[in-house]
Design a protein around this motif. Structure first.
Motif, PDB file in Angstrom:
ATOM      1  N   ALA A 183       0.839  -1.206   0.000  1.00 60.43           N
ATOM      2  CA  ALA A 183       0.000   0.000   0.000  1.00 60.43           C
ATOM      3  C   ALA A 183       0.872   1.252   0.000  1.00 60.43           C
ATOM      4  O   ALA A 183       0.592   2.218  -0.729  1.00 60.43           O
ATOM      5  CB  ALA A 183      -0.934  -0.006   1.203  1.00 60.43           C
ATOM      6  N   ARG A 184       1.940   1.248   0.795  1.00 60.93           N
ATOM      7  CA  ARG A 184       2.825   2.413   0.841  1.00 60.93           C
ATOM      8  C   ARG A 184       3.526   2.611  -0.495  1.00 60.93           C
ATOM      9  O   ARG A 184       3.639   3.725  -0.998  1.00 60.93           O
ATOM     10  CB  ARG A 184       3.851   2.270   1.959  1.00 60.93           C
ATOM     11  N   LEU A 185       4.019   1.528  -1.083  1.00 64.66           N
ATOM     12  CA  LEU A 185       4.721   1.618  -2.365  1.00 64.66           C
ATOM     13  C   LEU A 185       3.779   2.137  -3.451  1.00 64.66           C
ATOM     14  O   LEU A 185       4.161   2.994  -4.257  1.00 64.66           O
ATOM     15  CB  LEU A 185       5.282   0.251  -2.744  1.00 64.66           C
ATOM     16  N   MET A 186       2.556   1.650  -3.469  1.00 65.26           N
ATOM     17  CA  MET A 186       1.572   2.116  -4.456  1.00 65.26           C
ATOM     18  C   MET A 186       1.242   3.596  -4.249  1.00 65.26           C
ATOM     19  O   MET A 186       1.137   4.355  -5.216  1.00 65.26           O
ATOM     20  CB  MET A 186       0.285   1.295  -4.366  1.00 65.26           C
ATOM     21  N   ALA A 187       1.098   4.014  -2.995  1.00 65.98           N
ATOM     22  CA  ALA A 187       0.801   5.423  -2.717  1.00 65.98           C
ATOM     23  C   ALA A 187       1.951   6.313  -3.167  1.00 65.98           C
ATOM     24  O   ALA A 187       1.731   7.387  -3.744  1.00 65.98           O
ATOM     25  CB  ALA A 187       0.521   5.612  -1.223  1.00 65.98           C
ATOM     26  N   GLU A 188       3.202   5.871  -2.908  1.00 65.45           N
ATOM     27  CA  GLU A 188       4.359   6.656  -3.342  1.00 65.45           C
ATOM     28  C   GLU A 188       4.422   6.729  -4.862  1.00 65.45           C
ATOM     29  O   GLU A 188       4.742   7.774  -5.430  1.00 65.45           O
ATOM     30  CB  GLU A 188       5.646   6.062  -2.774  1.00 65.45           C
ATOM     31  N   VAL A 193       7.654  -7.009  -3.257  1.00 69.26           N
ATOM     32  CA  VAL A 193       7.534  -6.809  -1.811  1.00 69.26           C
ATOM     33  C   VAL A 193       7.289  -8.146  -1.123  1.00 69.26           C
ATOM     34  O   VAL A 193       7.911  -8.453  -0.101  1.00 69.26           O
ATOM     35  CB  VAL A 193       6.413  -5.802  -1.481  1.00 69.26           C
ATOM     36  N   GLY A 194       6.401  -8.973  -1.687  1.00 68.69           N
ATOM     37  CA  GLY A 194       6.097 -10.266  -1.080  1.00 68.69           C
ATOM     38  C   GLY A 194       7.317 -11.150  -0.957  1.00 68.69           C
ATOM     39  O   GLY A 194       7.561 -11.756   0.089  1.00 68.69           O
ATOM     40  N   GLY A 195       8.106 -11.225  -2.018  1.00 69.00           N
ATOM     41  CA  GLY A 195       9.327 -12.040  -1.972  1.00 69.00           C
ATOM     42  C   GLY A 195      10.327 -11.523  -0.960  1.00 69.00           C
ATOM     43  O   GLY A 195      10.953 -12.304  -0.229  1.00 69.00           O
ATOM     44  N   ALA A 196      10.475 -10.198  -0.904  1.00 70.19           N
ATOM     45  CA  ALA A 196      11.429  -9.619   0.048  1.00 70.19           C
ATOM     46  C   ALA A 196      10.983  -9.859   1.485  1.00 70.19           C
ATOM     47  O   ALA A 196      11.789 -10.219   2.345  1.00 70.19           O
ATOM     48  CB  ALA A 196      11.584  -8.120  -0.217  1.00 70.19           C
ATOM     49  N   VAL A 197       9.688  -9.677   1.759  1.00 70.74           N
ATOM     50  CA  VAL A 197       9.185  -9.876   3.126  1.00 70.74           C
ATOM     51  C   VAL A 197       9.351 -11.331   3.538  1.00 70.74           C
ATOM     52  O   VAL A 197       9.787 -11.623   4.655  1.00 70.74           O
ATOM     53  CB  VAL A 197       7.716  -9.412   3.234  1.00 70.74           C
ATOM     54  N   ASP A 198       9.022 -12.262   2.629  1.00 72.11           N
ATOM     55  CA  ASP A 198       9.186 -13.682   2.957  1.00 72.11           C
ATOM     56  C   ASP A 198      10.631 -14.013   3.299  1.00 72.11           C
ATOM     57  O   ASP A 198      10.902 -14.808   4.193  1.00 72.11           O
ATOM     58  CB  ASP A 198       8.717 -14.559   1.791  1.00 72.11           C
ATOM     59  N   ASP A 227      11.453   0.130   4.814  1.00 72.91           N
ATOM     60  CA  ASP A 227      11.022   1.005   3.732  1.00 72.91           C
ATOM     61  C   ASP A 227      10.532   0.128   2.590  1.00 72.91           C
ATOM     62  O   ASP A 227      11.132  -0.894   2.281  1.00 72.91           O
ATOM     63  CB  ASP A 227      12.186   1.879   3.277  1.00 72.91           C
ATOM     64  N   ALA A 228       9.444   0.523   1.947  1.00 73.34           N
ATOM     65  CA  ALA A 228       8.851  -0.299   0.887  1.00 73.34           C
ATOM     66  C   ALA A 228       9.839  -0.568  -0.234  1.00 73.34           C
ATOM     67  O   ALA A 228       9.975  -1.687  -0.716  1.00 73.34           O
ATOM     68  CB  ALA A 228       7.605   0.385   0.342  1.00 73.34           C
ATOM     69  N   ILE A 229      10.561   0.437  -0.670  1.00 71.45           N
ATOM     70  CA  ILE A 229      11.487   0.260  -1.789  1.00 71.45           C
ATOM     71  C   ILE A 229      12.682  -0.578  -1.354  1.00 71.45           C
ATOM     72  O   ILE A 229      13.121  -1.475  -2.067  1.00 71.45           O
ATOM     73  CB  ILE A 229      11.926   1.624  -2.338  1.00 71.45           C
ATOM     74  N   ASP A 230      13.199  -0.314  -0.146  1.00 72.03           N
ATOM     75  CA  ASP A 230      14.316  -1.116   0.352  1.00 72.03           C
ATOM     76  C   ASP A 230      13.911  -2.579   0.481  1.00 72.03           C
ATOM     77  O   ASP A 230      14.677  -3.477   0.152  1.00 72.03           O
ATOM     78  CB  ASP A 230      14.798  -0.602   1.714  1.00 72.03           C
ATOM     79  N   ALA A 231      12.706  -2.834   0.989  1.00 71.90           N
ATOM     80  CA  ALA A 231      12.257  -4.220   1.159  1.00 71.90           C
ATOM     81  C   ALA A 231      12.110  -4.910  -0.185  1.00 71.90           C
ATOM     82  O   ALA A 231      12.411  -6.086  -0.327  1.00 71.90           O
ATOM     83  CB  ALA A 231      10.931  -4.262   1.922  1.00 71.90           C
ATOM     84  N   ALA A 232      11.658  -4.166  -1.191  1.00 73.53           N
ATOM     85  CA  ALA A 232      11.442  -4.771  -2.506  1.00 73.53           C
ATOM     86  C   ALA A 232      12.747  -5.095  -3.212  1.00 73.53           C
ATOM     87  O   ALA A 232      12.798  -5.983  -4.048  1.00 73.53           O
ATOM     88  CB  ALA A 232      10.602  -3.838  -3.373  1.00 73.53           C
ATOM     89  N   THR A 233      13.830  -4.390  -2.868  1.00 67.86           N
ATOM     90  CA  THR A 233      15.097  -4.600  -3.571  1.00 67.86           C
ATOM     91  C   THR A 233      16.156  -5.251  -2.698  1.00 67.86           C
ATOM     92  O   THR A 233      17.264  -5.475  -3.147  1.00 67.86           O
ATOM     93  CB  THR A 233      15.650  -3.257  -4.078  1.00 67.86           C
TER      94      THR A 233
END
Length: 196
Positions: free
Chosen positions: A62-67, A91-96, A115-121
């Motif tokens: 949700a945060r990444l989409m809002a940004e 995001v899902g893969g990074a969180v897992d 952070d959404a972007i940090d978690a995704a990468t």
């Protein structure tokens, strides 16, 4: 004799209510102590990792989409649209990969959120333990009968309260099962703090 039985029943009801209402506080204190001590085995027992990961994925997505929606360059480009479609998978893969007992311990000790972007990468790493204990402020509240909230606030960032959500398991049991991320500061404030 009737007065004695009535007194025992009233005492039992009061004891039940005290235990029922105080039980989440005991779990919260145990999780904070385990996080500070680095006791991964205790954290594993007190966290519902599948539910916590799902909650964090929802919050970060949700945060990444809002940004992305707030940035006209991303919002109006075809590549930005593709990125927004792929964001939940990233995001899902990074969180897992990243959410484990040491990550939970670091969040409790520092009141810092991913952070959404940090978690995704990001790649799967274990957070480094803090060299010193921070003075993290704690607040407690019931959200509803089966949800108890531990609010964590760093005095250096009082507007960013991390909320850890504990869900009832049976009558007296509780597990960490969700998270509410604080609202990010407006982009102008981020730019000002980066310039300072």
């Amino acid at each position: 004799m009737k007065g004695f039985i009535k007194g025992v029943v009233v005492l039992a009801v009061v004891a039940f209510l005290v235990a029922y209402l105080a039980s989440p506080t005991l779990t919260v204190n145990a999780i904070v102590a385990a996080a500070k001590a680095g006791d991964e085995a205790a954290l594993e027992r007190m966290v519902d990792f599948p539910a916590f990961r799902d909650s964090l994925k929802d919050e970060l997505t949700a945060r990444l989409m809002a940004e992305a929606q707030a940035d006209p360059d991303v919002r109006d480009s075809a590549l930005g649209g593709l990125g927004m479609m792929l964001a939940p998978m990233l995001v899902g893969g990074a969180v897992d990969a990243l959410v484990n007992a040491p990550t939970i311990a670091a969040m409790v000790r520092t009141a810092e959120t991913p952070d959404a972007i940090d978690a995704a990468t990001a790649t799967a790493t274990t957070p480094e333990p803090e060299s010193e204990d921070r003075d993290i402020r704690q607040s407690y509240a019931y959200r509803d009968r089966n949800t108890f909230v531990l609010g964590l606030t760093d005095p250096d960032r009082p507007e960013e309260k991390l909320k850890l959500l504990f869900k009832r398991q049976g009558l007296f049991g509780w597990k960490l099962a969700g998270i509410d991320l604080p609202n990010p500061p407006p982009s102008g404030e981020v730019a000002r703090s980066a310039a300072e």
